[in-house]
Design a protein around this motif. Structure first.
Motif, PDB file in Angstrom:
ATOM      1  N   THR A  33     -68.272  -7.140  54.126  1.00 23.33           N
ATOM      2  CA  THR A  33     -68.093  -5.941  53.644  1.00 23.33           C
ATOM      3  C   THR A  33     -67.002  -5.283  54.503  1.00 23.33           C
ATOM      4  OG1 THR A  33     -69.552  -5.066  55.240  1.00 23.33           O
ATOM      5  CG2 THR A  33     -70.633  -5.580  52.911  1.00 23.33           C
ATOM      6  N   PRO A  34     -66.093  -4.420  53.865  1.00 22.99           N
ATOM      7  CA  PRO A  34     -65.083  -3.599  54.522  1.00 22.99           C
ATOM      8  C   PRO A  34     -65.692  -3.026  56.076  1.00 22.99           C
ATOM      9  CG  PRO A  34     -65.004  -3.069  52.465  1.00 22.99           C
ATOM     10  CD  PRO A  34     -66.452  -3.774  52.473  1.00 22.99           C
ATOM     11  N   GLY A  35     -64.801  -3.274  57.010  1.00 21.98           N
ATOM     12  CA  GLY A  35     -65.171  -3.091  58.442  1.00 21.98           C
ATOM     13  C   GLY A  35     -65.843  -4.155  59.365  1.00 21.98           C
ATOM     14  N   VAL A  36     -66.439  -4.855  58.741  1.00 22.85           N
ATOM     15  CA  VAL A  36     -67.082  -6.236  59.335  1.00 22.85           C
ATOM     16  C   VAL A  36     -66.182  -7.012  60.072  1.00 22.85           C
ATOM     17  CG1 VAL A  36     -67.440  -7.710  57.660  1.00 22.85           C
ATOM     18  CG2 VAL A  36     -69.030  -7.548  59.386  1.00 22.85           C
ATOM     19  N   GLU A  37     -66.474  -7.405  61.438  1.00 28.17           N
ATOM     20  CA  GLU A  37     -65.605  -8.400  62.113  1.00 28.17           C
ATOM     21  C   GLU A  37     -65.943  -9.730  61.411  1.00 28.17           C
ATOM     22  OE1 GLU A  37     -62.782  -9.156  65.098  1.00 28.17           O
ATOM     23  OE2 GLU A  37     -63.426  -7.096  64.608  1.00 28.17           O
ATOM     24  N   VAL A  38     -64.631 -10.675  61.403  1.00 30.93           N
ATOM     25  CA  VAL A  38     -65.069 -11.996  60.872  1.00 30.93           C
ATOM     26  C   VAL A  38     -64.083 -12.949  62.010  1.00 30.93           C
ATOM     27  CG1 VAL A  38     -65.621 -11.643  58.635  1.00 30.93           C
ATOM     28  CG2 VAL A  38     -62.978 -11.882  59.268  1.00 30.93           C
ATOM     29  N   LYS A  39     -64.372 -14.087  62.216  1.00 32.54           N
ATOM     30  CA  LYS A  39     -63.786 -14.975  62.943  1.00 32.54           C
ATOM     31  C   LYS A  39     -63.618 -16.234  62.466  1.00 32.54           C
ATOM     32  CE  LYS A  39     -63.331 -17.088  67.383  1.00 32.54           C
ATOM     33  NZ  LYS A  39     -63.988 -17.554  68.811  1.00 32.54           N
ATOM     34  N   VAL A  40     -62.507 -16.900  62.119  1.00 29.29           N
ATOM     35  CA  VAL A  40     -62.398 -18.107  61.592  1.00 29.29           C
ATOM     36  C   VAL A  40     -62.886 -19.391  62.611  1.00 29.29           C
ATOM     37  CG1 VAL A  40     -60.821 -19.869  60.330  1.00 29.29           C
ATOM     38  CG2 VAL A  40     -60.674 -17.449  60.051  1.00 29.29           C
ATOM     39  N   VAL A  41     -63.810 -20.149  62.144  1.00 33.46           N
ATOM     40  CA  VAL A  41     -64.500 -21.013  63.138  1.00 33.46           C
ATOM     41  C   VAL A  41     -63.368 -22.567  62.994  1.00 33.46           C
ATOM     42  CG1 VAL A  41     -66.208 -22.383  63.898  1.00 33.46           C
ATOM     43  CG2 VAL A  41     -66.629 -20.006  63.269  1.00 33.46           C
ATOM     44  N   LYS A  42     -63.317 -22.768  61.699  1.00 33.35           N
ATOM     45  CA  LYS A  42     -62.744 -23.979  61.415  1.00 33.35           C
ATOM     46  C   LYS A  42     -62.345 -24.303  59.964  1.00 33.35           C
ATOM     47  CE  LYS A  42     -66.869 -26.845  61.230  1.00 33.35           C
ATOM     48  NZ  LYS A  42     -67.654 -28.093  62.001  1.00 33.35           N
ATOM     49  N   MET A  43     -61.416 -25.207  59.753  1.00 39.69           N
ATOM     50  CA  MET A  43     -60.851 -25.272  58.494  1.00 39.69           C
ATOM     51  C   MET A  43     -61.228 -26.772  58.055  1.00 39.69           C
ATOM     52  SD  MET A  43     -57.678 -22.941  57.929  1.00 39.69           S
ATOM     53  CE  MET A  43     -57.885 -22.127  56.510  1.00 39.69           C
ATOM     54  N   ALA A  44     -61.590 -27.251  56.840  1.00 38.14           N
ATOM     55  CA  ALA A  44     -61.412 -28.707  56.363  1.00 38.14           C
ATOM     56  C   ALA A  44     -60.050 -29.054  56.584  1.00 38.14           C
ATOM     57  CB  ALA A  44     -62.084 -28.596  55.006  1.00 38.14           C
ATOM     58  N   PRO A  45     -59.937 -30.295  56.540  1.00 43.08           N
ATOM     59  CA  PRO A  45     -58.663 -30.865  56.654  1.00 43.08           C
ATOM     60  C   PRO A  45     -57.473 -30.543  55.546  1.00 43.08           C
ATOM     61  CG  PRO A  45     -60.170 -32.652  57.259  1.00 43.08           C
ATOM     62  CD  PRO A  45     -60.782 -31.426  56.866  1.00 43.08           C
ATOM     63  N   LEU A  46     -58.018 -30.346  54.478  1.00 46.85           N
ATOM     64  CA  LEU A  46     -57.354 -29.966  53.303  1.00 46.85           C
ATOM     65  C   LEU A  46     -57.353 -28.571  53.028  1.00 46.85           C
ATOM     66  CD1 LEU A  46     -57.792 -32.933  50.975  1.00 46.85           C
ATOM     67  CD2 LEU A  46     -55.885 -32.652  52.306  1.00 46.85           C
ATOM     68  N   GLY A  47     -58.010 -27.587  53.941  1.00 51.10           N
ATOM     69  CA  GLY A  47     -58.041 -26.153  53.924  1.00 51.10           C
ATOM     70  C   GLY A  47     -59.110 -25.731  53.077  1.00 51.10           C
ATOM     71  N   ASP A  48     -60.057 -26.669  52.563  1.00 50.19           N
ATOM     72  CA  ASP A  48     -61.152 -26.165  51.565  1.00 50.19           C
ATOM     73  C   ASP A  48     -62.473 -26.848  52.121  1.00 50.19           C
ATOM     74  OD1 ASP A  48     -62.481 -24.531  49.480  1.00 50.19           O
ATOM     75  OD2 ASP A  48     -61.608 -26.082  48.121  1.00 50.19           O
ATOM     76  N   PRO A  49     -63.415 -26.118  52.543  1.00 41.56           N
ATOM     77  CA  PRO A  49     -63.764 -24.759  52.638  1.00 41.56           C
ATOM     78  C   PRO A  49     -63.224 -24.342  54.033  1.00 41.56           C
ATOM     79  CG  PRO A  49     -65.658 -25.819  53.205  1.00 41.56           C
ATOM     80  CD  PRO A  49     -64.691 -27.069  52.869  1.00 41.56           C
ATOM     81  N   VAL A  50     -63.196 -22.910  54.116  1.00 36.31           N
ATOM     82  CA  VAL A  50     -63.050 -22.200  55.437  1.00 36.31           C
ATOM     83  C   VAL A  50     -64.326 -21.883  55.964  1.00 36.31           C
ATOM     84  CG1 VAL A  50     -62.219 -20.402  56.234  1.00 36.31           C
ATOM     85  CG2 VAL A  50     -60.696 -21.485  54.517  1.00 36.31           C
ATOM     86  N   GLU A  51     -64.632 -22.086  57.240  1.00 39.27           N
ATOM     87  CA  GLU A  51     -65.839 -21.737  57.936  1.00 39.27           C
ATOM     88  C   GLU A  51     -65.452 -20.362  58.843  1.00 39.27           C
ATOM     89  OE1 GLU A  51     -69.030 -23.669  61.073  1.00 39.27           O
ATOM     90  OE2 GLU A  51     -68.240 -24.914  59.536  1.00 39.27           O
ATOM     91  N   ILE A  52     -66.228 -19.373  58.688  1.00 39.78           N
ATOM     92  CA  ILE A  52     -66.121 -18.171  59.122  1.00 39.78           C
ATOM     93  C   ILE A  52     -67.555 -17.530  60.134  1.00 39.78           C
ATOM     94  CG2 ILE A  52     -64.364 -17.327  57.596  1.00 39.78           C
ATOM     95  CD1 ILE A  52     -66.447 -15.311  56.612  1.00 39.78           C
ATOM     96  N   ARG A  53     -67.293 -17.092  61.159  1.00 41.63           N
ATOM     97  CA  ARG A  53     -68.356 -16.503  61.753  1.00 41.63           C
ATOM     98  C   ARG A  53     -68.639 -15.065  61.468  1.00 41.63           C
ATOM     99  NH1 ARG A  53     -68.237 -18.313  67.108  1.00 41.63           N
ATOM    100  NH2 ARG A  53     -69.778 -20.102  66.182  1.00 41.63           N
ATOM    101  N   ILE A  54     -69.528 -14.586  61.008  1.00 36.19           N
ATOM    102  CA  ILE A  54     -69.607 -13.014  60.454  1.00 36.19           C
ATOM    103  C   ILE A  54     -71.299 -12.661  60.881  1.00 36.19           C
ATOM    104  CG2 ILE A  54     -69.952 -13.906  58.144  1.00 36.19           C
ATOM    105  CD1 ILE A  54     -68.768 -11.177  57.287  1.00 36.19           C
ATOM    106  N   ARG A  55     -71.306 -11.739  61.434  1.00 33.57           N
ATOM    107  CA  ARG A  55     -72.811 -11.016  61.635  1.00 33.57           C
ATOM    108  C   ARG A  55     -73.650 -12.007  62.327  1.00 33.57           C
ATOM    109  NH1 ARG A  55     -73.011  -6.109  58.619  1.00 33.57           N
ATOM    110  NH2 ARG A  55     -71.598  -5.997  56.850  1.00 33.57           N
ATOM    111  N   GLY A  56     -73.182 -12.770  63.096  1.00 36.74           N
ATOM    112  CA  GLY A  56     -73.979 -13.651  63.916  1.00 36.74           C
ATOM    113  C   GLY A  56     -74.306 -15.132  63.351  1.00 36.74           C
ATOM    114  N   TYR A  57     -73.756 -15.419  62.195  1.00 37.01           N
ATOM    115  CA  TYR A  57     -74.149 -16.605  61.311  1.00 37.01           C
ATOM    116  C   TYR A  57     -72.917 -17.207  60.940  1.00 37.01           C
ATOM    117  CZ  TYR A  57     -74.004 -14.168  56.907  1.00 37.01           C
ATOM    118  OH  TYR A  57     -73.482 -13.459  55.848  1.00 37.01           O
ATOM    119  N   GLU A  58     -72.701 -18.310  60.443  1.00 40.02           N
ATOM    120  CA  GLU A  58     -71.531 -19.260  60.069  1.00 40.02           C
ATOM    121  C   GLU A  58     -71.658 -19.342  58.621  1.00 40.02           C
ATOM    122  OE1 GLU A  58     -71.192 -22.430  62.523  1.00 40.02           O
ATOM    123  OE2 GLU A  58     -70.601 -21.181  64.385  1.00 40.02           O
TER     124      GLU A  58
END
Length: 72
Positions: A33-58
């Motif tokens: 949701t708008p205003g929430v902090e996100v962090k990119v954890v890792k990306m698959a070799p071809l860029g799909d999918p993108v793994e993010i950490r948000i609200r304490g979970y991935e």
């Protein structure tokens, strides 16, 4: 910048979700949701999918979904 353009280790706050309808609702139901902090954890070799950490979970998102999320 969109979530898709971010590199692993980068973080930012969600500014907006540039989609409407069922896809926007689905993204918001996952906790992105708008205003929430996100962090990119890792990306698959071809860029799909993108793994993010948000609200304490991935979470994995498709590239198309990540491209619709504006981060600042």
């Amino acid at each position: 910048m969109t979530l898709r353009e971010m590199k692993p280790g980068q973080s930012g706050k969600v500014i907006s979700i540039g989609e409407s309808g069922p896809l926007k609702r689905r993204i918001m139901d996952m906790g992105i949701t708008p205003g929430v902090e996100v962090k990119v954890v890792k990306m698959a070799p071809l860029g799909d999918p993108v793994e993010i950490r948000i609200r304490g979970y991935e979470l994995s998102l498709r590239r198309e979904e990540a491209a619709r999320i504006e981060v600042g």
